[in-house]
Design a protein around this motif. Structure first.
Motif, PDB file in Angstrom:
ATOM      1  N   LYS A  29       1.189  -0.982   0.535  1.00  0.00           N
ATOM      2  CA  LYS A  29       0.548   0.082   0.368  1.00  0.00           C
ATOM      3  C   LYS A  29       1.126   1.395  -0.073  1.00  0.00           C
ATOM      4  CE  LYS A  29      -3.627   2.511   2.752  1.00  0.00           C
ATOM      5  NZ  LYS A  29      -4.494   2.548   3.946  1.00  0.00           N
ATOM      6  N   MET A  30       2.465   1.021   0.850  1.00  0.00           N
ATOM      7  CA  MET A  30       2.675   2.717   1.127  1.00  0.00           C
ATOM      8  C   MET A  30       3.383   2.703  -0.639  1.00  0.00           C
ATOM      9  SD  MET A  30       6.389   2.469   2.659  1.00  0.00           S
ATOM     10  CE  MET A  30       5.536   1.682   3.915  1.00  0.00           C
ATOM     11  N   ILE A  31       3.796   1.640  -1.442  1.00  0.00           N
ATOM     12  CA  ILE A  31       4.818   2.082  -2.649  1.00  0.00           C
ATOM     13  C   ILE A  31       3.588   2.351  -3.641  1.00  0.00           C
ATOM     14  CG2 ILE A  31       6.607   0.767  -1.876  1.00  0.00           C
ATOM     15  CD1 ILE A  31       5.527  -1.554  -3.503  1.00  0.00           C
ATOM     16  N   MET A  32       2.353   1.498  -3.504  1.00  0.00           N
ATOM     17  CA  MET A  32       1.239   2.384  -4.318  1.00  0.00           C
ATOM     18  C   MET A  32       0.801   3.530  -4.133  1.00  0.00           C
ATOM     19  SD  MET A  32       1.471  -0.472  -6.667  1.00  0.00           S
ATOM     20  CE  MET A  32       0.505  -1.823  -7.407  1.00  0.00           C
ATOM     21  N   GLU A  33       0.970   4.597  -3.133  1.00  0.00           N
ATOM     22  CA  GLU A  33       0.521   5.496  -3.234  1.00  0.00           C
ATOM     23  C   GLU A  33       1.547   6.390  -4.203  1.00  0.00           C
ATOM     24  OE1 GLU A  33       1.033   6.993   0.892  1.00  0.00           O
ATOM     25  OE2 GLU A  33      -0.870   4.848   1.842  1.00  0.00           O
ATOM     26  N   ARG A  39      10.498   7.477  -4.870  1.00  0.00           N
ATOM     27  CA  ARG A  39      11.106   7.116  -3.508  1.00  0.00           C
ATOM     28  C   ARG A  39      12.336   6.293  -3.356  1.00  0.00           C
ATOM     29  NH1 ARG A  39       5.140   5.027  -2.886  1.00  0.00           N
ATOM     30  NH2 ARG A  39       5.018   5.858  -5.528  1.00  0.00           N
ATOM     31  N   VAL A  40      12.645   6.378  -2.435  1.00  0.00           N
ATOM     32  CA  VAL A  40      13.466   5.011  -2.794  1.00  0.00           C
ATOM     33  C   VAL A  40      13.678   3.996  -1.384  1.00  0.00           C
ATOM     34  CG1 VAL A  40      16.441   4.570  -2.318  1.00  0.00           C
ATOM     35  CG2 VAL A  40      15.737   7.244  -3.724  1.00  0.00           C
ATOM     36  N   TRP A 108       5.847 -12.825  -1.886  1.00  0.00           N
ATOM     37  CA  TRP A 108       6.198 -11.130  -2.201  1.00  0.00           C
ATOM     38  C   TRP A 108       7.466 -10.828  -3.058  1.00  0.00           C
ATOM     39  CZ3 TRP A 108       9.798  -8.986  -0.036  1.00  0.00           C
ATOM     40  CH2 TRP A 108      10.128  -8.847   1.434  1.00  0.00           C
ATOM     41  N   ILE A 109       8.440 -11.184  -2.421  1.00  0.00           N
ATOM     42  CA  ILE A 109       9.589 -10.930  -3.749  1.00  0.00           C
ATOM     43  C   ILE A 109       9.308 -10.310  -5.305  1.00  0.00           C
ATOM     44  CG2 ILE A 109      12.367 -11.582  -4.112  1.00  0.00           C
ATOM     45  CD1 ILE A 109      11.886 -12.746  -1.717  1.00  0.00           C
ATOM     46  N   ASP A 110       8.474 -11.314  -5.613  1.00  0.00           N
ATOM     47  CA  ASP A 110       8.140 -11.026  -6.888  1.00  0.00           C
ATOM     48  C   ASP A 110       7.755  -9.389  -7.359  1.00  0.00           C
ATOM     49  OD1 ASP A 110      10.302 -12.532  -8.345  1.00  0.00           O
ATOM     50  OD2 ASP A 110       8.394 -14.568  -8.340  1.00  0.00           O
ATOM     51  N   LYS A 111       7.227  -9.422  -6.110  1.00  0.00           N
ATOM     52  CA  LYS A 111       6.093  -8.210  -6.295  1.00  0.00           C
ATOM     53  C   LYS A 111       6.440  -6.936  -6.379  1.00  0.00           C
ATOM     54  CE  LYS A 111       1.540 -10.475  -4.371  1.00  0.00           C
ATOM     55  NZ  LYS A 111       0.787 -10.199  -3.674  1.00  0.00           N
ATOM     56  N   VAL A 112       7.729  -7.084  -6.166  1.00  0.00           N
ATOM     57  CA  VAL A 112       8.946  -5.966  -5.489  1.00  0.00           C
ATOM     58  C   VAL A 112       9.648  -5.673  -6.630  1.00  0.00           C
ATOM     59  CG1 VAL A 112      11.248  -4.915  -4.439  1.00  0.00           C
ATOM     60  CG2 VAL A 112       9.228  -5.986  -3.056  1.00  0.00           C
ATOM     61  N   SER A 113      10.095  -7.012  -6.794  1.00  0.00           N
ATOM     62  CA  SER A 113      10.517  -6.784  -8.775  1.00  0.00           C
ATOM     63  C   SER A 113      10.668  -8.333  -9.157  1.00  0.00           C
ATOM     64  CB  SER A 113      11.748  -5.815  -8.398  1.00  0.00           C
ATOM     65  OG  SER A 113      12.967  -6.410  -9.630  1.00  0.00           O
ATOM     66  N   PRO A 114      10.376  -8.968 -10.313  1.00  0.00           N
ATOM     67  CA  PRO A 114      11.044  -9.973 -10.679  1.00  0.00           C
ATOM     68  C   PRO A 114      12.474 -10.235 -11.114  1.00  0.00           C
ATOM     69  CG  PRO A 114       9.543  -8.752 -12.400  1.00  0.00           C
ATOM     70  CD  PRO A 114       9.423  -8.109 -10.888  1.00  0.00           C
ATOM     71  N   ASP A 115      12.605  -8.764 -10.926  1.00  0.00           N
ATOM     72  CA  ASP A 115      14.683  -9.179 -11.146  1.00  0.00           C
ATOM     73  C   ASP A 115      15.003  -9.778  -9.661  1.00  0.00           C
ATOM     74  OD1 ASP A 115      14.554  -8.355 -13.648  1.00  0.00           O
ATOM     75  OD2 ASP A 115      14.646  -6.215 -13.481  1.00  0.00           O
ATOM     76  N   GLY A 130       5.808   6.660 -10.856  1.00  0.00           N
ATOM     77  CA  GLY A 130       5.452   5.609 -11.004  1.00  0.00           C
ATOM     78  C   GLY A 130       6.457   4.349 -11.407  1.00  0.00           C
ATOM     79  N   GLN A 131       7.095   4.339 -12.200  1.00  0.00           N
ATOM     80  CA  GLN A 131       7.450   3.996 -12.603  1.00  0.00           C
ATOM     81  C   GLN A 131       8.773   3.369 -11.490  1.00  0.00           C
ATOM     82  OE1 GLN A 131       9.948   5.617 -16.540  1.00  0.00           O
ATOM     83  NE2 GLN A 131      10.828   3.893 -16.448  1.00  0.00           N
ATOM     84  N   ARG A 132       9.000   2.117 -11.688  1.00  0.00           N
ATOM     85  CA  ARG A 132       9.777   1.028 -10.671  1.00  0.00           C
ATOM     86  C   ARG A 132      11.372   0.860 -11.859  1.00  0.00           C
ATOM     87  NH1 ARG A 132       6.919  -3.033  -7.837  1.00  0.00           N
ATOM     88  NH2 ARG A 132       5.204  -2.286  -6.612  1.00  0.00           N
TER      89      ARG A 132
END
Length: 152
Positions: A29-33, A39-40, A108-115, A130-132
């Motif tokens: 939720k935090m990272i979607m705001e 943001r880092v 949840w790791i893949d939800k942060v980044s598939p890499d 919003g680009q990561r």
């Protein structure tokens, strides 16, 4: 409820909490705001020597660049939050720290980044649009500055 615990530190006149234990849905939720700043999110742990080594670089960049929000995400054991709070006090960590208390990493790791292999230190950058971008591994001060400049 996603938020599990708040602990406040006396940071002068600031009444904002500097530490919280959260689960992955709260982090997500935090990272979607939306945000007007880059943001880092730096994933680290008190027992990770490369993580501890690079933390001052993140703090320095945050102090130099007010158009940047730095959030430390601790991967320490959620049953012992005092390890993180003691570390924060000893190292004078001024940026917000969230202890991610969700041990089902594979979920949840893949939800942060598939890499992301799951190794730390690791850093998630989220631009204003919003680009990561994601970086796994330790960074130097100059590498971190370069990454941030490329993302702005």
């Amino acid at each position: 409820m996603s938020l599990l615990l708040w602990t406040k530190f006396d940071q002068g006149s600031s009444s904002e909490p500097k530490f919280a234990i959260i689960d992955f849905p709260a982090f997500e939720k935090m990272i979607m705001e939306p945000s007007e700043k880059l943001r880092v999110y730096n994933f680290w742990a008190t027992w990770c020597a490369p993580c501890v080594k690079e933390m001052p670089y993140f703090q320095q960049v945050q102090q130099e660049d007010k158009d940047l929000d730095l959030i430390f995400i601790s991967m320490d054991d959620g049953r012992k939050p005092e390890r993180v709070t003691n570390f924060m006090e000893r190292r004078n960590i001024t940026s917000p720290v969230y202890l991610l208390n969700d041990v089902d990493y594979n979920k949840w790791i893949d939800k942060v980044s598939p890499d992301w292999s799951g190794a730390i230190p690791a850093t998630l950058f989220i631009r204003k649009d919003g680009q990561r971008s994601f970086h796994e591994g330790e960074v130097t001060y100059n590498e971190l500055k370069s990454m941030i400049n490329q993302l702005k």
